[in-house]
Enzyme design. Sequence first.
Site, short mmCIF file in Angstrom:
data_model
loop_
_atom_site.label_atom_id
_atom_site.label_comp_id
_atom_site.label_asym_id
_atom_site.label_seq_id
_atom_site.Cartn_x
_atom_site.Cartn_y
_atom_site.Cartn_z
N ARG A 23 1.11 -1.15 0.22
CA ARG A 23 -0.39 0.21 -0.06
C ARG A 23 0.63 1.53 -0.13
NH1 ARG A 23 -4.55 -1.31 4.57
NH2 ARG A 23 -6.20 -3.04 2.31
N LEU A 38 -8.90 -5.79 10.60
CA LEU A 38 -9.75 -7.07 11.71
C LEU A 38 -9.02 -7.75 12.26
CD1 LEU A 38 -12.48 -6.08 9.41
CD2 LEU A 38 -12.75 -5.47 10.77
#
Length: 511
Positions: A282, A382
């Site tokens: 990213r 998560l």
Amino acid sequence: MTQYRITFEGPVILGAGLAGLTAALSATTGAAKTALVLSPTPLASGCSSAWAQGGMAAALSGDDSPALHAADTIAAGAGLCDPQAVDLLTREGPQAVRDLAALGAPFDRKADDGFVLSLEAAHSAARVARVGGDGAGAAIMAAVIAAVRATPGIEVRENARARRLLQDANGRVVGVLADVDGALVEIRSTAVILATGGVGGLYAVTTTPAQVRGEGLGLAALAGAMIADPEFVQFHPTAIDIGRDPAPLATEALRGEGAILRNADGKAFMADYHPAKELAPRDVVARALHAERAAGRGAFLDATAAVGAHFPHEFPAVFEACMSAGIDPRRQMIPVTPAVHYHMGGVATDLDGRASLPGLYAAGECASTGVQGANRLASNSLLEAAVFGARAGRAAAAEGATGGPPVSLEPLPDLPDAALQGLRKAMSRDAGVIRDADGLTRLLGEIETLEAGHGQGPILVAARLIVTAALAREESRGGHCRIDFPATDPVGVRTFVTLDGREPGLRYAAE
């Protein structure tokens, strides 16, 4: 002045995202166990967990393994991951996903009831368990909230915002001062778990709820807790650039399905920046988009061939966001921009969520376990919230000491909205995808001016921690890019910060 006092037998949990609610469920496993959850907003709103699109990464197939997942996590982390923490995350990750499925999280399934697994950037295997294409966060949170509401030992107070961590004369955290429905309440407890999320609301362009603005980080720092790696902020490369605050997210899974990044001329530009093209880490993709936009060429995500007519049912959240702005992603490219998405830094903890102060724990994005390093691997957030939230809940529930009376019951200073909006613009300008000493020094001066006018409250302290550490780190690594120090040092060294009076004191420890 406090209006009333509550003494609570179990841990008090600040925040109601996946980490906080998982901690509550874990803390109340067993007879007569209790937990109190304080949430500034109604459950299922105001937390980043419910907005997550991609899913949960875990080694759930026979072609994968925790060791491979760990290797990918460490590679993405740019030399700053704690191998022990990564090993724990990837070993316990598959069971964490199964536990959420058992609570009712409706992960996409194959005909044989196995998990449908997607490939995302910087993963060497398809290992991301999804829900409805891009609806993982909301669906997982719905299942967890239902379980919390069905657990008698968990008490939830909504419209409750922490204003100070309470400490006794020895520095032990003995509770929290909170604004609950407009009343200032002293809540005494054996342990406090911070699960307050990240720092997205400190920036002008973010994919997180705007009210997630580093307050847990600031509360912990002002209490004297050790903070780790605050300079490492992850910018998701593909926020949908339609002028909304927060910016809608175009999930990583779109690029996993074959969507291509193009400039306004239609050129696919990622090959100019990294051999993995759209599936590069990213931080690499975010800097590429920043460069294209800065050069005036623009940046767009083209999923017309990769997804096309399947958009409405495969990626409904992205489809709805685009259509609301008059963009049909089945036929048109999606304008995208880097946006703050995740904070790799946070309150330094051990593998059970213990912070450096007795009685204080942290889990989820506001914690720094060492798992994420300098750059988080896609769909590990998560997973970290579930794995380490459960561990923090169990450890905090076992706390026996109560400590002495709090030495201060004064709420910490707040920041008016007009000042906050100015801070957000300044943070995006000078502590964004690209940084340098001139900009960071200017920004630090602006933060000092705000502190002089409004006091040293949690929001400004969180911003100060990020900027001070970014100025001190004279290299580029992961989510931290210094154009005046573009090289990466040969040895990866983590940052550890404590507040000493008004100034952060930095020390470094090699991992």
